[in-house]
Design an enzyme around this catalytic site. Sequence first.
Site, PDB file in Angstrom:
ATOM      1  N   HIS A 264     -10.498  -7.243  22.974  1.00 25.64           N
ATOM      2  CA  HIS A 264      -9.888  -7.310  21.639  1.00 25.64           C
ATOM      3  C   HIS A 264      -8.795  -8.359  21.557  1.00 25.64           C
ATOM      4  CE1 HIS A 264      -7.975  -6.106  17.885  1.00 25.64           C
ATOM      5  NE2 HIS A 264      -6.821  -6.029  18.546  1.00 25.64           N
ATOM      6  N   GLU A 418       2.219   1.858  -5.014  1.00 25.18           N
ATOM      7  CA  GLU A 418       3.170   0.743  -4.983  1.00 25.18           C
ATOM      8  C   GLU A 418       2.750  -0.349  -3.998  1.00 25.18           C
ATOM      9  OE1 GLU A 418       5.407   4.443  -6.243  1.00 25.18           O
ATOM     10  OE2 GLU A 418       4.037   3.936  -4.581  1.00 25.18           O
ATOM     11  N   HIS A 480      16.043   8.971  -5.030  1.00 21.14           N
ATOM     12  CA  HIS A 480      15.618   7.897  -5.923  1.00 21.14           C
ATOM     13  C   HIS A 480      16.658   6.785  -6.062  1.00 21.14           C
ATOM     14  CE1 HIS A 480      12.495  10.716  -6.874  1.00 21.14           C
ATOM     15  NE2 HIS A 480      12.042  10.017  -7.899  1.00 21.14           N
TER      16      HIS A 480
END
Length: 680
Positions: A264, A418, A480
């Site tokens: 990988h 968002e 908030h």
Amino acid sequence: MSQNMDTLAINTIRTLAPDVVQKATSGHPGAPMGCAPMAHVLFSRFISADPKDPDWLNRDRFVLSNGHGCVLLYIMLHFLGYNLSMEDLKNFRQINSRTPGHPEANHGTHGIEVTTGPLGQGIAQAVGLAIAEAHLAATFNKPDFELVNNFTYVILGDGCMQEGVQAEAASLAGHLQLGKLIALYDDNHIQIDGDTALGFTEDVVKRYEAYGWHVQVIADGDHDIEGITKAIEAAKKVTDKPSLIKIRTTIGFGSKNQGEEKVHGAALGEPDIEQVKTKFGFDPKQKFHVPKEVYDFYSNVSKKGAGASAAWHKLFEAYGQKHPELHAELTRRINKKLPDGFIDALPRFTPKDDPVATRKLSESLLNKIAPITPELVGGSADLTGSNLTRWKSAEDFQPENTGLGTYAGRYIRFGVREHGMAAICNGISAYGANIPFGATFFNFISYALGAVRLSALSKHQVLYIMTHDSIGLGEDGPTHQPIETLAECRALPNILNFRPADGNEVSGSYLVALEATDRPSVLILTRQNLPQLQGSTVEAVRKGAYVLQGGDVAADIVFVATGSEVSLAVDTAAELAKEGVKSRVVSMPCWELFEEQSLEYKESVFPDGVPVISIEAMSTFGWTKWAHHPIGIDTFGSSGPYKDLYKKFGLVPDVIAGKAKKVIAFYKGRKAENKFRQPF
């Protein structure tokens, strides 16, 4: 060599990719080797693009969402004749090369549509590319003039499938029925820690079907060229759903460690590379070899793309004769020119005008400029009624069969997504001819910062309209109320953060943000009403900071503030004036713009030797760059009426005036440090 062309081209990728990584002693060879067949099919049979005209509007877009496998993309661009030479491949992951460790858009390598590497961002940006195509097609296509009809193709891996931003964007893409979006899922069952069985066992097919995608499965992606081809052909025929093609591959195909995590993220080593080349019929000692037949084959592919590009330009010229106004409009938008009369449409205010929240001033401005700026496209993360971002004449961007809008609509209902919103906006910006915006509460830009960072890195013009900017939002409380959030945004390079103090500064912030074609902007707006200030102007915002009041006196103290605290600074200066203390008030709506000004201008705003106090209702982090004594909030906020909160945190005139007198006394008899004259 007796291989057919498909096999020869695929095996060339599988032998060249390990050489590129080995020389750099760094990179990811496994994905390019495993994805070689699907990449060859895509670029040789489906993608229509022109290396000599890389910005042609109607080209098909390709996004390598698993950007760590970028050697694959660099090789394909090299084959096709983009501005990537063999020397560029040899300079993989070297300083200032055209082949950085992950694909970077707008950094000089043609054919890189979006920046990828952070997993999930690519597929999410691809949704934005598909939205942009659908919108421009609905806006500009006319009978006999199908100017916009390109496809967006994506390769993504297991890591992308595990990222939340992918799920957010894919869910919205299904709802929006984006039929021109086709994603090829490299299902190799390997991630860095080992087999995906360790932590990723969901049924991706069922999940995407639930999102509303058309899904197909290819069992043998290592060999089944025709199966991959037919699946893409079938996907193109499904016009009302995005398509996912799950392709089972073997990571590092050909390596002695194929199918294991060892291939990988590390070079294979010379012995393994030699056995790979021998296995595929190449000279094991010959490095960076591309057979002439492969170059010739891909040269013919590029010629087809050039023909398609030329035909489009001819069509666009004829479009100009038939639809001159639309032709002029699309040309303006492609060239990133704002419409005539834009500046004149910006609202302007005087102190006689009523106090208004800056989010409401933003709404009024959008109602003025959105009708004359049709490239402005965007929406809110389910907070339209709070962000106030939908103008009165707006139509929603929705599939027509929903009855909720049309693809010609410009207002996007992002839902509570968002991060996906921000990444989608990057894709819309990358497509061209649109200026996207996304909105939410400022505190929740933290959900989106991974994509906001790519906006800045990629030089995408995206407007982030963020409301409810501080403790001034009040009762919702500390969950908030942004405290550290603005410091996070200011820490990002190549981004403008605006916190306007009144209506003129709101207009000035939008003016600069819409003129800034090579960087994103964050507009940070209040919930509470603010007065229109004496001394503010629209144009002053261009400087980032300016003297609002007290420029004509020998000040004892300078107050510098942003947003809602500018009026607080004005009131504090008035309080001090009663005691004969002379103050200067500086409004600083944008740190970044002020930083770009000359030393002479900076020192004209902040006079030498005068102490400076900053006032901002959030973290004081970073303010010592400009101020000797910052005043702010270095704890979390609290729940309560906003005026009570300002008192609780000492953000009221009498408290700040008291601190100012202490600062003046502290510097009495000595000169305050000059913040701008530094050794380097």
